[in-house]
Design a protein around this motif. Structure first.
Motif, short mmCIF file in Angstrom:
data_model
loop_
_atom_site.label_atom_id
_atom_site.label_comp_id
_atom_site.label_asym_id
_atom_site.label_seq_id
_atom_site.Cartn_x
_atom_site.Cartn_y
_atom_site.Cartn_z
N LEU A 188 0.83 -1.21 0.00
CA LEU A 188 0.00 0.00 0.00
C LEU A 188 0.86 1.25 0.00
N ALA A 189 1.92 1.23 0.77
CA ALA A 189 2.82 2.39 0.80
C ALA A 189 3.50 2.57 -0.55
N ALA A 190 3.84 1.47 -1.21
CA ALA A 190 4.56 1.55 -2.48
C ALA A 190 3.69 2.11 -3.59
N VAL A 191 2.39 1.77 -3.59
CA VAL A 191 1.54 2.21 -4.70
C VAL A 191 1.00 3.62 -4.50
N ALA A 192 1.30 4.25 -3.38
CA ALA A 192 0.75 5.58 -3.10
C ALA A 192 1.08 6.59 -4.19
N ALA A 228 -3.97 4.25 -4.31
CA ALA A 228 -3.12 4.50 -5.48
C ALA A 228 -3.79 5.53 -6.40
N PRO A 229 -3.88 6.78 -5.97
CA PRO A 229 -4.65 7.79 -6.72
C PRO A 229 -4.08 8.14 -8.08
N GLN A 230 -2.79 7.86 -8.33
CA GLN A 230 -2.17 8.21 -9.60
C GLN A 230 -2.16 7.05 -10.59
N LEU A 231 -2.69 5.92 -10.19
CA LEU A 231 -2.54 4.70 -10.99
C LEU A 231 -3.23 4.83 -12.35
N LYS A 232 -2.50 4.47 -13.39
CA LYS A 232 -3.00 4.55 -14.76
C LYS A 232 -3.08 3.20 -15.45
N ALA A 233 -2.32 2.22 -14.96
CA ALA A 233 -2.29 0.91 -15.61
C ALA A 233 -1.97 -0.18 -14.60
N VAL A 234 -2.61 -1.34 -14.81
CA VAL A 234 -2.29 -2.55 -14.07
C VAL A 234 -1.90 -3.60 -15.09
#
Length: 314
Positions: free
Chosen positions: A37-41, A62-68
Motif C-alpha cells: 500500500l505504501a509503495a503504490v501511493a 493509489a490515486p495516480q494509478l493509470k495501468a495494471v
C-alpha cells in the motif's frame, strides 16, 4: 513515472522498464500488504501476477494509478470494474503463455493415462511391479474434451490431434456453425455429451458466478468411468474434496490440479494419491513463457504510460 512490480518478473523486462521509468521491483511485496500500500501511493503503474489483490482498498491507496499489468491472463484477482471507473487500463498478457499451458495439459494427460511414472520409489527399493503397471493406457485414440475453446484450448487441441487423439469441446460462446470447428477439426458438443465421451477433460474457463463449483460431486459423477481431469484454469471451479473421493473410489483414472480454491491449499481434503498430480499454479510458467509474458507486459505498460504522458503534455 513510477512503476511497482509486486511479484516475480523476468529481469531483462524489468531492466527494460528501468531504462525509461522509476521502477520498484520486489517480488515479495505481495506478501507485505502494508508495504504494498505504501509503495503504490505514488505509482503510475502496477505489475502483478495472480496473488496480488488489486481490490478497492489497494486502488483507493493509489490515486495516480493509470495501468495494471497482469503477468498472465486470469483477472479474478483484479477488480476490473473499479479500474474501469477510474480509467485505469488493465493489461493482461493474452496468448503469451498459451503454449506452456497447452503442453502441461497434454503431458499431464499422458502421465495419468499411462499411470506408471509414480513407481520410481518402488523400483529404487528393489520392487518390480511390472504386472500391476502393465495396463496403462495409450494417448492415441483417446478423446480429449475441452471445456472452453479459446486460444489455449485450441492449441491443446492441435497438440492432442498430432498425438492421434480426437477432440471435442464445449463452449457456449461459440456457435456450432462457427468456422473455427472445421478449421481445427474439433467437434462442438454439449457439456453432458463431453462428459460422456471424453477420456481426458481439460478446463479452460474463467472463474465466474456461473462456473464456480461447476465440477461438483454430481458433475464429476457424470464423467466417463476412468476418465482423467486436468484443471489449469481456476481452482474454485472444481470441488476438490469431491474429486479426491472420486479418485479414491476408483471412479476416475486420475487428475492434475495446477490451481486450487485457496492457494496455497490448506486442510486435509487433498490426499496423497498416485493418480493425483498437484502443482503450484505453474502450468503457464516456464523459462520461455516467463520471458514472453514479461516482455509483452513491459511493452504494454510502457506504451500506456508513454501515451498518457504525451496526452498530458498536449
Amino acid at each position: 513515472m513510477k512503476i511497482i512490480i509486486s511479484e516475480f518478473m523476468d529481469e531483462a523486462a524489468v531492466d527494460q522498464l528501468r531504462a525509461r521509468f522509476d521502477v520498484t521491483y520486489d517480488a515479495g511485496l505481495v506478501d507485505r500488504p502494508d508495504d504494498l500500500l505504501a509503495a503504490v501511493a505514488h505509482a503510475d503503474a502496477l505489475i502483478v501476477r495472480n496473488r496480488t489483490q488489486v481490490n478497492q482498498a489497494l486502488l483507493a491507496g493509489a490515486p495516480q494509478l493509470k495501468a495494471v499489468g497482469r503477468l498472465g491472463v486470469g483477472l479474478d484477482n483484479i477488480d476490473v470494474a473499479a479500474c474501469e471507473q477510474r480509467n485505469i487500463q488493465v493489461l493482461p498478457a493474452t496468448g503469451a503463455n498459451a503454449l506452456a499451458v497447452a503442453e502441461y495439459v497434454i503431458v499431464s494427460a499422458m502421465l495419468l493415462l499411462r499411470g506408471v511414472f509414480a513407481a520410481s520409489p518402488d523400483i529404487a527399493r528393489g520392487e518390480w511391479p511390472r504386472a500391476r503397471l502393465s495396463d496403462g493406457r495409450e494417448t492415441g485414440g483417446k478423446v480429449l474434451g475441452l471445456i472452453g475453446f479459446g486460444g489455449i484450448g485450441q492449441l491443446a487441441a492441435s497438440l492432442a490431434r498430432n498425438l492421434g487423439m480426437s477432440v471435442c469441446a464445449y463452449d457456449p460462446a461459440i456457435k456450432d456453425d462457427a468456422a473455427i470447428w472445421q478449421e481445427t477439426g474439433v467437434r462442438p458438443v454439449s457439456l453432458d455429451q463431453l462428459l460422456e465421451q471424453a477420456d481426458v477433460v481439460s478446463l479452460h474457463i474463467p472463474l465466474l458466478d456461473s462456473t464456480r463449483g461447476l465440477f461438483d460431486a454430481a458433475r464429476i459423477a457424470k464423467m466417463k468411468p476412468g476418465a482423467v481431469l486436468v484443471n489449469t484454469s481456476r481452482g474454485g471451479i472444481v470441488d476438490e474434496a469431491a474429486l479426491v473421493s472420486a479418485l479414491q473410489e476408483g471412479r476416475l483414472g486420475g487428475a492434475a490440479l495446477d490451481v486450487f480454491e485457496q492457494e496455497p491449499p490448506t486442510g486435509q481434503h487433498l490426499a496423497h494419491l498416485p493418480n493425483l498430480i498437484l502443482t503450484p499454479h505453474v502450468a503457464g510458467v516456464t523459462a520461455e513463457s516467463n520471458q514472453r509474458v514479461s516482455q509483452l507486459i513491459a511493452d504494454r505498460v510502457s506504451k500506456c504510460l508513454s501515451a498518457d504522458a504525451a496526452a498530458t503534455a498536449r
